[in-house]
Design a protein around this motif. Sequence first.
Motif, PDB file in Angstrom:
ATOM      1  N   SER A   1       0.729  -1.174  -0.088  1.00 42.57           N
ATOM      2  CA  SER A   1       0.107   0.026  -0.193  1.00 42.57           C
ATOM      3  C   SER A   1       0.730   1.230   0.098  1.00 42.57           C
ATOM      4  O   SER A   1       0.628   2.379  -0.579  1.00 42.57           O
ATOM      5  CB  SER A   1      -0.848  -0.086   1.294  1.00 42.57           C
ATOM      6  OG  SER A   1      -1.663  -0.901   1.214  1.00 42.57           O
TER       7      SER A   1
ATOM      8  N   ASP B   1      -5.852  -0.912  -4.591  1.00 37.19           N
ATOM      9  CA  ASP B   1      -5.443  -1.471  -3.249  1.00 37.19           C
ATOM     10  C   ASP B   1      -6.207  -2.502  -2.717  1.00 37.19           C
ATOM     11  O   ASP B   1      -7.211  -2.156  -2.232  1.00 37.19           O
ATOM     12  CB  ASP B   1      -5.063  -0.416  -2.338  1.00 37.19           C
ATOM     13  CG  ASP B   1      -4.264  -0.785  -1.095  1.00 37.19           C
ATOM     14  OD1 ASP B   1      -3.858  -1.936  -1.239  1.00 37.19           O
ATOM     15  OD2 ASP B   1      -4.067   0.108  -0.467  1.00 37.19           O
ATOM     16  N   GLU B   2      -6.022  -3.796  -2.868  1.00 41.55           N
ATOM     17  CA  GLU B   2      -6.590  -4.901  -2.558  1.00 41.55           C
ATOM     18  C   GLU B   2      -8.197  -4.811  -3.040  1.00 41.55           C
ATOM     19  O   GLU B   2      -9.069  -4.851  -1.781  1.00 41.55           O
ATOM     20  CB  GLU B   2      -6.631  -5.165  -0.987  1.00 41.55           C
ATOM     21  CG  GLU B   2      -5.214  -5.248  -0.868  1.00 41.55           C
ATOM     22  CD  GLU B   2      -4.836  -5.839   0.550  1.00 41.55           C
ATOM     23  OE1 GLU B   2      -5.635  -6.372   1.065  1.00 41.55           O
ATOM     24  OE2 GLU B   2      -3.501  -5.949   0.923  1.00 41.55           O
TER      25      GLU B   2
HETATM   26 MG   LIG Z   1      -2.325  -2.384   2.421  1.00 38.41          MG
END
Ligand SMILES: [Mg+2]
Lengths: 298, 416, 277, 373, 373
Positions: D43, D158-159
């Motif tokens: 991240s 992000d995910e």
């Molecule tokens: Mg992360």
Amino acid sequence: MSRRHPGEATAAWLLMTPALAGLLLFLLLPFGLAVVLSFSNLRMASPLPLEFVGFSNYALAFSETGLLRALLNNLLFALVVVPVQTALGLGLALLLNRPLAGRAVFRTLFFLPVVFPLSLVAVVWVLIFAPGPDGLLNAALGLLTLGAWEPRDFLNDPFWALPAVMLTSIWQGAGFQMVVLLAGLQAIPRQLYEAAAVDGASRWRQFLHVTLPGLRNPLVFVVIVTTILSFRVFDQVRIMTRGGPQEASNTVIHEMVRTAFDQGHVAMGAAMSVVFFLVILGIALIQRRLLRQRGEIA
Amino acid sequence: GGDVAQPNGPAGDQRSLEIWAHAGREEERRTLEAQIDRFRAERPEVRVDLTWIPEGSYNGQVQAAALAGRLPDLLEFDGPYLYSYAWQGHLKPLDERLPERLRKDLLPSIVAQGTYRDGLYGIGTFDSGLGLWGNRARLQAAGARIPDGPGDVWSGDEFDALLEHLAHDDPDGQVLDLKLNYTGEWFSYAFSPLLQSAGGDLVDRAPGGLASGTLDGPESVAAMAAVQSWIRRGRVDPNLDDAAFAQGRVALAWGGHWNFPGYHAALGDDLLLLPLPRLGETMVTGQGSWQWGITRRARDPELALAFIAFLLRPEEVLAMSEANGGVPATRSAVQKSQAYGPGGPLRLFARQLEEGYARPRPRTPAYPVISDAFARAFQDIRHGAEPVQALGWAARRIDREIRDNRHYPDVAEAAR
Amino acid sequence: MRRAGLRALLAYTLLLAFTLLFLAPVLFMLVGSLKPNERVLAEAGTLRAFFPDTVGLDNYRAVFERVPFELYLASSLIVNGLIVGLGLVVNAFAGYALARLRWWGRNAMLGLVLAVLVIPFEAVAIPLFYQLSWLGWRDDWLVQAIPFVANPLAIFLFYSFFLGLPRELEEAARVDGAGVLRTFFAIVLPNAKAAFASVAIVLFLFHWGMYLWPLLMTTSEAVRPLPLGIASFHTLPPLQWGDIMAFGVLMVLPVVIVFVVFQRWFVRGVASTGVKG
Amino acid sequence: MAEVEFSNVQKVFGDRTVIPGFDLQVRDGELLVLLGPSGCGKSTLLRLLAGLEPATGGAIRIGGRAVDALGPGARNVAMVFQNYALYPHKTVRGNLEFPLHMRALRRSERERRVLEAARVLGLEELLDKRPAELSGGQRQRVAMGRAIVREPDVFLMDEPLSNLDARLRVQIRAEIAALQRRLGVTTLYVTHDQVEAMTLGDRVAVLRDGVMQQLGTPADLYRNPENLFVAGFLGSPPMNLFEPGIEVRAGGRALRLGGRWNTPARGIPERARYAGLRPEDLDLDSGSSDRDVRLQGLVRAVEVLGHERIVYVDTGDRVVDALPGGIGPTEGAVAARLSGTATPEPGQTVTLATKSDSLYWFDEQGRAIRAGG
Amino acid sequence: MAEVEFSNVQKVFGDRTVIPGFDLQVRDGELLVLLGPSGCGKSTLLRLLAGLEPATGGAIRIGGRAVDALGPGARNVAMVFQNYALYPHKTVRGNLEFPLHMRALRRSERERRVLEAARVLGLEELLDKRPAELSGGQRQRVAMGRAIVREPDVFLMDEPLSNLDARLRVQIRAEIAALQRRLGVTTLYVTHDQVEAMTLGDRVAVLRDGVMQQLGTPADLYRNPENLFVAGFLGSPPMNLFEPGIEVRAGGRALRLGGRWNTPARGIPERARYAGLRPEDLDLDSGSSDRDVRLQGLVRAVEVLGHERIVYVDTGDRVVDALPGGIGPTEGAVAARLSGTATPEPGQTVTLATKSDSLYWFDEQGRAIRAGG
Ligand SMILES: [Mg+2]
Ligand SMILES: Nc1ncnc2c1ncn2[C@@H]1O[C@H](COP(=O)(O)OP(=O)(O)OP(=O)(O)O)[C@@H](O)[C@H]1O
Ligand SMILES: Nc1ncnc2c1ncn2[C@@H]1O[C@H](COP(=O)(O)OP(=O)(O)OP(=O)(O)O)[C@@H](O)[C@H]1O
Ligand SMILES: [Mg+2]
């Protein structure tokens, strides 16, 4: 359904009873009594028999006492104090919602006045508002305006008495708003700001599109609470101005206490209580409406 | 065997007295406490419970306690409330029980104040004096004429002129202290004599009398207009710190006997006691102060009366008089008083009371309402309201109160 | 980087300015309490109001000499102790029953609580005063406390807090064999610290300064709470401002201590109860 | 559309170095997955690229332009957050419109783009709803929509799937892949789920503690892991990793597996310390001679997944776990993905067999020893 | 230990019937999985069994004893909640001890059982920590521990793995299976993840809208789904479902798939309306003659998962989605799990082939038509 949960129902009543008894005895019953008494001629200092007098207490309360003026004062008070205090609270909350060293200290300092009992605040501010060039506020204003300020006797000036009470209240209450709004600010996910930043929003746009909508519930909450408190102002008035001069700083509660307690006209005081309740109820209902209209946001 | 009562033991004869008194000046409170101690020294079997009650909410407390049936045996109250308490039946008349000798010794103003519809319900151990305190040096500097007795006072015009003279040399032009920082009863007490001097009054004193036409009559209005003009012209110090006169900021102070110790300490020989100015033919001044009464529910009225009698002993009257500066309530004590006796610095106060310049406040249960209405009117006038309107409003309020109470029929008598 | 620094500088400047505004009256009181009486007002308009040249504890001594301050303090502590202590128990009970238990009458009770929430105490003060006076109940600690124990706002705060507490905890306890009360005491209570702390602070703040009710209901000095104390002290001649300020400092000290100790909980509690509305 | 370049990018939080120095070139139009365990700095890298965090050192370029001095709004990247970060008080339309608003596009243009994005993502019906009224999958699509209306140079994700349930994850994963290919926008995609990485990425960068472990196509990473970490991170179940005894025996260097010495036909490299075997390369021993490595052991557990069976066999070997946190009954067991229909029962003794060229070898430092190396 | 029986159990919330009437017998010692999409009433069934909700009608028995009138504490069941519901203020030991406390066990007995459970689950080191200090996997284990110390008649587990990340989920899934088998306690396990259901359950009950769709072993459900719903719910990717054109042609009844008519050797049942094909039964056409059904189409997407490839092929057929919410690029595509090494590229045209006996048939109501039926 409750048939299947007998233990739960018993326990529930067990838990509920003390509070219920308290609410009934000390809130509902006296309120009912207020309604009943407001139609009587009861006086604290009268051995005369109790009589039913219809609505005359209400009529007289509006025509002969300071009630109407007091209501207007309360309204004015709310109109000024609520926005100013909320804006101040919001400003402070925004300042403190950034990673600064000493945040907790500042937060405590700004909240400090909230823990001051109003009776004490009032006494201290009586001194601050002291008349003449040697009064603290007069001197400070004189300094700030380079001497242009005419010293006044704030608490005895029909124009300044109510603003003085307002200022006292704002000083005392802004910290509360700040804490609530700060909690609200901290509940806004940081990612929303980041998303807005990536989307190209400036700080100001972020404030408009993320902060304000995110604070909606806390803002409504503090506005409602402050409005209701604005209608309950009593201690400051009692201690600082006794409603004067010329009713300029009189408030509903103060008028009510003066009528019922100082003058022993209990029935008229009760009528004022009922009026007061209706006003508060009106505010609360407006609040509910506002909340419900856009309540689905969360 | 400790539970077998001893015939003469203290437990068997224990008598107790519950007393409420107002929390006045410190010396006053100390004196009363000392008096109680002396009383108990004589009567060791007596237990005395004394409660100090702040002046601001005194009447409210009495009413609340009366409602709850929790009045003490012996009650101190500010003179004007007596009529209301008596009408409500909270008090026992004192006449039959009071020794004739003692009654004769009382100042006439004390008896007048304590009487409601032919009964004596309250006795003060001191009376009050209302007058003007002057700063001799500043008055002389302004070339003022110094009156020398209640019969020889400044007229309204003279007083006005004097204020302007004094203001001329004053840095802020504020030369008069009206004790505007006081609250409550002060305004009726201190300024209704001006109305009376001008020919008006708070209320028509005839039986069944109302306020309209009197309180808002031209005489009363003129009197209040005079006061308003002093304020409007900037001659009056707001006196927030209660020290305008003592600090020399003003040359004249409306005030009473209770100011003497402080003022004397501050000004010494420069302190002058003067009568109030007159607005009409003669000067009128105020009277009346705290009084003692026995409540109807007193468990031991004899003891309560004994305590009052004790307080009326000349040495006790003098002790209190010395503590709070009040005018001693008995002739014998006045004679012995250094301050009020012949040649004493406060002799003027005693003369005002003895020679009839002092007028009791209206002896009606409506008095608290009258007083409150007048005080509010006074405040309004102070801040610039038209006296006619402010007083008219007060008069209507008072009249309605009187009518609402059906002119105060004697219900307590019937209920007795 | 530089912009961030500038922004921080601006923030601090603003914060300091506000601190001055917010702190000035407090400092004024604190400094006043340490100065000779007659100089409090005399120097109010000068810098001496905040930077005294002489300080001493005489005023504090005077407070204790002139009035039974310790009695007032004791009364306030006892009354507030009763309100907060009993109030936490009683209102938490009710809030829990409303939030979690299934019983006949629950919705009616919830409606009742929400309805009385808008009745301000002031609107019932006079009739309640009458009601209790008729019973001959006045002038003690209990009468200052008991009417405030059941508090619709506190019930509501607890109610919404308990609603937000994960239900599974209690269900796990029930499955583990705990009864309703046992679950409440062993599982719910220990996890409701924030709510208890913030309700306690709210109740305490609300009632520590309570003025009207004791004014109506008390006479004796033995049960007189601090706010009445300072009001009567304020009118007690001779007016000694230094003493009054000292009284004020003494009066506010306990609350400040309570607040500073619990403020972390309070801030969290505010977030977890009232705000979500 | 643009390529993205990290040159020696560093990030230090306080006194913690999270990214010690990172280099990466993302090609124009490519979908590159950053894969690594939680806390490895994935991240952080995205946030550095978006401008949400200032880098401590190094340079970042987008489309050849250095962006280090630009704010997030000026970089023309769009980001899809893990929890979507939808504006809760705005409708779907409002959410989609917001970035366009910020770019001061004309109203008609805004509407066109919003409708276009809504059509692409099947959001037409939902335009007037608020996020709270949407299901998880729908919210995900709105977040995607907010990214694509921008027509940005780079997508950052992000995910974006981790808040969805298993079934939806599989479905939307495929949608994202297709969408990205259609739009052809350079995309950086962060995940810690290796299945996601493998199915989505044109290339995958495996990270550990802020350090790149390997960069390559999914097949490349799977077949030629450069070290133990990569080998143990990819695959489900992941590669079985052993620390076998190795000795010179009659017939050559032999390794001890499943309690017996095997002499692999392909030999054992010199520096070999660790051995690895993919579960799908193991099967029940059928006696076939091309499977020259055999392990015997007790069946611990069997998982039946419709189309395949995974058998966990306790062979008594020293098993290596390249990731932290492995305890429990499968610990130390060798996983085999069986394709046949024969299902051993737990408690049974079985022999697993594999070809020696299915063996992976790693040296003392965990580095892969390439075939013949 | 005990068997569990639901007889015509109903549950109505307000005016919403969530469970219209449910029958199920769970055998003593069995691990039975309740599988179904979100909101189908799985949790409700568990909560009814635990006594956390009163049933609207019907009867529940545990070990032959009717428990409807008993409170949750008296039913001797233990429950593992989705988010574990650990008591945050108690240590691990306190959490494990609490149910024993409630049963008023002697101190020594309590300690014995806590230590035993901690040993079984590898929690010895953690006994004095609080839940907040534990990792997700550790918390999960403590929740399990709190259930097993009780030595209850029945374990109830409500999606106990859904809060874990992918890797941990796989690992703990195996742990749970092993533990349950070791303890032999009747277990009801709720999940909406079909992989979990398949790997864990002795038997699986598939639910939809509170109604049981099918009950059987995982292999049974996978190979013989009773209706479209079950067929489409199990498997990843799930079965490809078509609504093909069916006509009588030369050579018998033929179905139109991938744009061409196939005449399956096994024939087409009379009432057939829908056809199904598992992705693993499809492969690239190698011309082999035993694969008598062929579909041609355009490759839309390819997912490479190390050991296998999943190819999504757009055949132009009418594809049926048995579950709600399917939109996006894989919609309408046929998934094939390829085992070989040849990887088609997106955009390429491929021909998939399968044996006709791999075809599943369903009638108009979506009911399966059994082979020969
Ligand atoms: Mg992360
Ligand atoms: N603002 C910050 N201050 C201090 N440390 C931070 C900050 N942001 C991240 N970190 C630390 O940097 C490391 C990398 O964090 P990062 O969020 O990039 O990990 P990640 O790979 O995205 O993990 P996850 O898969 O859990 O999201 C972590 O150890 C984290 O604790
Ligand atoms: N207390 C309740 N009041 C009203 N409706 C409820 C209540 N509890 C559950 N429901 C409804 O009953 C249905 C079934 O809920 P349940 O929680 O059993 O589903 P589930 O199968 O467990 O779903 P999930 O997989 O999402 O947990 C849902 O539609 C839900 O909205
Ligand atoms: Mg559920």
